[in-house]
Design a protein around this motif. Structure first.
Motif, PDB file in Angstrom:
ATOM      1  N   LEU A 196       0.829  -1.203   0.000  1.00  0.00           N
ATOM      2  CA  LEU A 196       0.000   0.000   0.000  1.00  0.00           C
ATOM      3  C   LEU A 196       0.865   1.256   0.000  1.00  0.00           C
ATOM      4  CD1 LEU A 196      -2.997   0.989   0.256  1.00  0.00           C
ATOM      5  CD2 LEU A 196      -2.671   0.935   2.745  1.00  0.00           C
ATOM      6  N   ASN A 197       2.029   1.170   0.624  1.00  0.00           N
ATOM      7  CA  ASN A 197       2.937   2.315   0.709  1.00  0.00           C
ATOM      8  C   ASN A 197       4.015   2.309  -0.386  1.00  0.00           C
ATOM      9  OD1 ASN A 197       2.340   3.904   3.359  1.00  0.00           O
ATOM     10  ND2 ASN A 197       2.104   1.751   3.899  1.00  0.00           N
ATOM     11  N   ASN A 198       3.933   1.324  -1.287  1.00  0.00           N
ATOM     12  CA  ASN A 198       4.889   1.221  -2.395  1.00  0.00           C
ATOM     13  C   ASN A 198       6.336   1.183  -1.904  1.00  0.00           C
ATOM     14  OD1 ASN A 198       2.901   1.346  -4.537  1.00  0.00           O
ATOM     15  ND2 ASN A 198       2.673   3.520  -4.049  1.00  0.00           N
ATOM     16  N   GLU A 199       6.550   0.454  -0.824  1.00  0.00           N
ATOM     17  CA  GLU A 199       7.888   0.344  -0.259  1.00  0.00           C
ATOM     18  C   GLU A 199       8.382  -1.094  -0.349  1.00  0.00           C
ATOM     19  OE1 GLU A 199       9.597   2.876   0.505  1.00  0.00           O
ATOM     20  OE2 GLU A 199       8.078   4.439   0.628  1.00  0.00           O
ATOM     21  N   SER A 200       9.652  -1.301   0.034  1.00  0.00           N
ATOM     22  CA  SER A 200      10.256  -2.637  -0.002  1.00  0.00           C
ATOM     23  C   SER A 200      10.753  -3.000   1.394  1.00  0.00           C
ATOM     24  CB  SER A 200      11.415  -2.664  -0.994  1.00  0.00           C
ATOM     25  OG  SER A 200      12.049  -3.935  -0.996  1.00  0.00           O
ATOM     26  N   VAL A 201      10.279  -4.117   1.907  1.00  0.00           N
ATOM     27  CA  VAL A 201      10.664  -4.592   3.233  1.00  0.00           C
ATOM     28  C   VAL A 201      10.901  -6.095   3.160  1.00  0.00           C
ATOM     29  CG1 VAL A 201       9.866  -4.960   5.605  1.00  0.00           C
ATOM     30  CG2 VAL A 201       9.432  -2.773   4.488  1.00  0.00           C
ATOM     31  N   ILE A 202      11.939  -6.564   3.829  1.00  0.00           N
ATOM     32  CA  ILE A 202      12.197  -8.001   3.940  1.00  0.00           C
ATOM     33  C   ILE A 202      11.329  -8.542   5.062  1.00  0.00           C
ATOM     34  CG2 ILE A 202      13.925  -9.776   4.418  1.00  0.00           C
ATOM     35  CD1 ILE A 202      16.045  -7.683   3.477  1.00  0.00           C
ATOM     36  N   ILE A 203      10.457  -9.502   4.759  1.00  0.00           N
ATOM     37  CA  ILE A 203       9.536 -10.051   5.758  1.00  0.00           C
ATOM     38  C   ILE A 203       9.874 -11.510   6.013  1.00  0.00           C
ATOM     39  CG2 ILE A 203       7.129 -10.571   6.298  1.00  0.00           C
ATOM     40  CD1 ILE A 203       6.338  -8.278   4.416  1.00  0.00           C
ATOM     41  N   ARG A 204       9.944 -11.878   7.285  1.00  0.00           N
ATOM     42  CA  ARG A 204      10.129 -13.275   7.673  1.00  0.00           C
ATOM     43  C   ARG A 204       9.010 -13.662   8.635  1.00  0.00           C
ATOM     44  NH1 ARG A 204      12.647 -12.988   3.860  1.00  0.00           N
ATOM     45  NH2 ARG A 204      14.797 -13.615   3.410  1.00  0.00           N
ATOM     46  N   GLU A 205       8.232 -14.678   8.237  1.00  0.00           N
ATOM     47  CA  GLU A 205       7.090 -15.116   9.040  1.00  0.00           C
ATOM     48  C   GLU A 205       7.541 -16.119  10.102  1.00  0.00           C
ATOM     49  OE1 GLU A 205       2.929 -17.458   8.331  1.00  0.00           O
ATOM     50  OE2 GLU A 205       3.494 -16.010   6.770  1.00  0.00           O
ATOM     51  N   VAL A 206       8.313 -15.636  11.038  1.00  0.00           N
ATOM     52  CA  VAL A 206       8.814 -16.430  12.164  1.00  0.00           C
ATOM     53  C   VAL A 206       8.864 -15.517  13.380  1.00  0.00           C
ATOM     54  CG1 VAL A 206      10.222 -17.981  10.739  1.00  0.00           C
ATOM     55  CG2 VAL A 206      11.219 -15.862  11.637  1.00  0.00           C
ATOM     56  N   GLY A 207       9.067 -16.135  14.546  1.00  0.00           N
ATOM     57  CA  GLY A 207       9.319 -15.362  15.743  1.00  0.00           C
ATOM     58  C   GLY A 207      10.766 -15.555  16.167  1.00  0.00           C
TER      59      GLY A 207
END
Length: 277
Positions: free
Chosen positions: A132-143
């Motif tokens: 939605l913000n047209n940005e780039s982020v590395i996402i990891r679905e872990v804790g």
């Protein structure tokens, strides 16, 4: 009109009476339910002259992003943003739906933003908010934790924006709590070839000591200059640790610590600390 009416009631003798007879929370609950039903599902917030947009498709998201104080965290967010440089690596550990990650990505362009969120529905919304913000982020679905294991996430409702704590995977399997993966931060950084953080934000509802312990090698390497960590004194006990354990660990790593108060009626004894090299 609804907001104007509610504002008048909140500041009237009627609301004082509602508090006296113990039903003010019920009034607030009805107010937020009606507001949620008639509001758009995207809200844009501006902090430190930086604007970011967020979906508010669940009530948890709605109450957080429509609250002028962002559930009491706006001052912390302001300070985090002031600490960032364009080439920093920022880790948002316990990212939820991406409040801090989205704002940080507006500042950081030649560095990286890494968001760590174990709850699948919140991680999905996090990804949507980043888009939605047209940005780039590395996402990891872990804790992040001190060991590699499975756990049950204890949350009030299994929807985006919910927050909670974890129980061992061997807990009561009849409870309907989503299963999540916990990993040592040090291992994940190496295994996924992730950049080493310059700034950390940690909000994991009691698991803060375990997160730091799992990042020992990374932090002791000397790259991380600033750590923002929410301390949950009551929840820490469920992890057999204390706030003193967290503070002592950071002091052993030669960080200077500043306490940051959070003022919000949803908070009981939580507060943030800022640790600087």
């Amino acid at each position: 009109m609804l907001h104007s009416l509610a504002k008048r009631v909140y500041h009237s003798h009627l609301y004082s009476l509602l508090e006296d007879i113990g039903v003010s929370d019920s009034f607030a609950d009805v107010y937020w339910r009606i507001q949620f039903a008639f509001s758009e599902d995207v809200v844009t917030r501006t902090v430190n002259d930086i604007s970011a947009s967020f979906y508010t498709k669940t009530r948890s998201e709605f109450t957080r992003f429509r609250d002028p104080t962002l559930n009491g965290e706006i001052k912390v967010l302001e300070e985090i943003l002031e600490s960032l440089n364009t080439d920093d690596v920022f880790y948002d550990i316990g990212a939820n739906v991406g409040l801090h990650a989205c704002f940080a990505s507006k500042i950081i362009n030649s560095g990286s933003v890494v968001a760590i969120e174990p709850h699948s529905k919140s991680a999905q919304r996090l990804n949507e908010n980043i888009g939605l913000n047209n940005e780039s982020v590395i996402i990891r679905e872990v804790g992040f934790s001190s060991e590699n294991t499975s756990a049950k996430l204890v949350i009030p409702t299994d929807q985006a924006g919910s927050v909670g704590d974890v129980r061992p995977e061997s807990g009561n399997h009849r409870e309907k709590h989503p299963e999540i993966q916990l990993v040592r931060g040090d291992d994940k950084i190496i295994d996924d070839n992730l950049p080493v953080p310059d700034v950390l934000k940690i909000d994991v509802d009691g698991g803060e000591y375990d997160v730091l312990a799992g990042l020992r090698r990374t932090i002791e390497s000397g790259g991380c200059q600033t750590i923002f960590c929410e301390i949950h004194p009551g929840a820490l006990k469920d992890y057999n640790t204390t706030e003193s354990d967290v503070l002592s660990l950071l002091q052993d790593w030669k960080y200077s610590i500043t306490k940051m108060e959070i003022s919000h009626n949803s908070r009981i004894d939580e507060y943030y600390i800022r640790a600087d090299k």
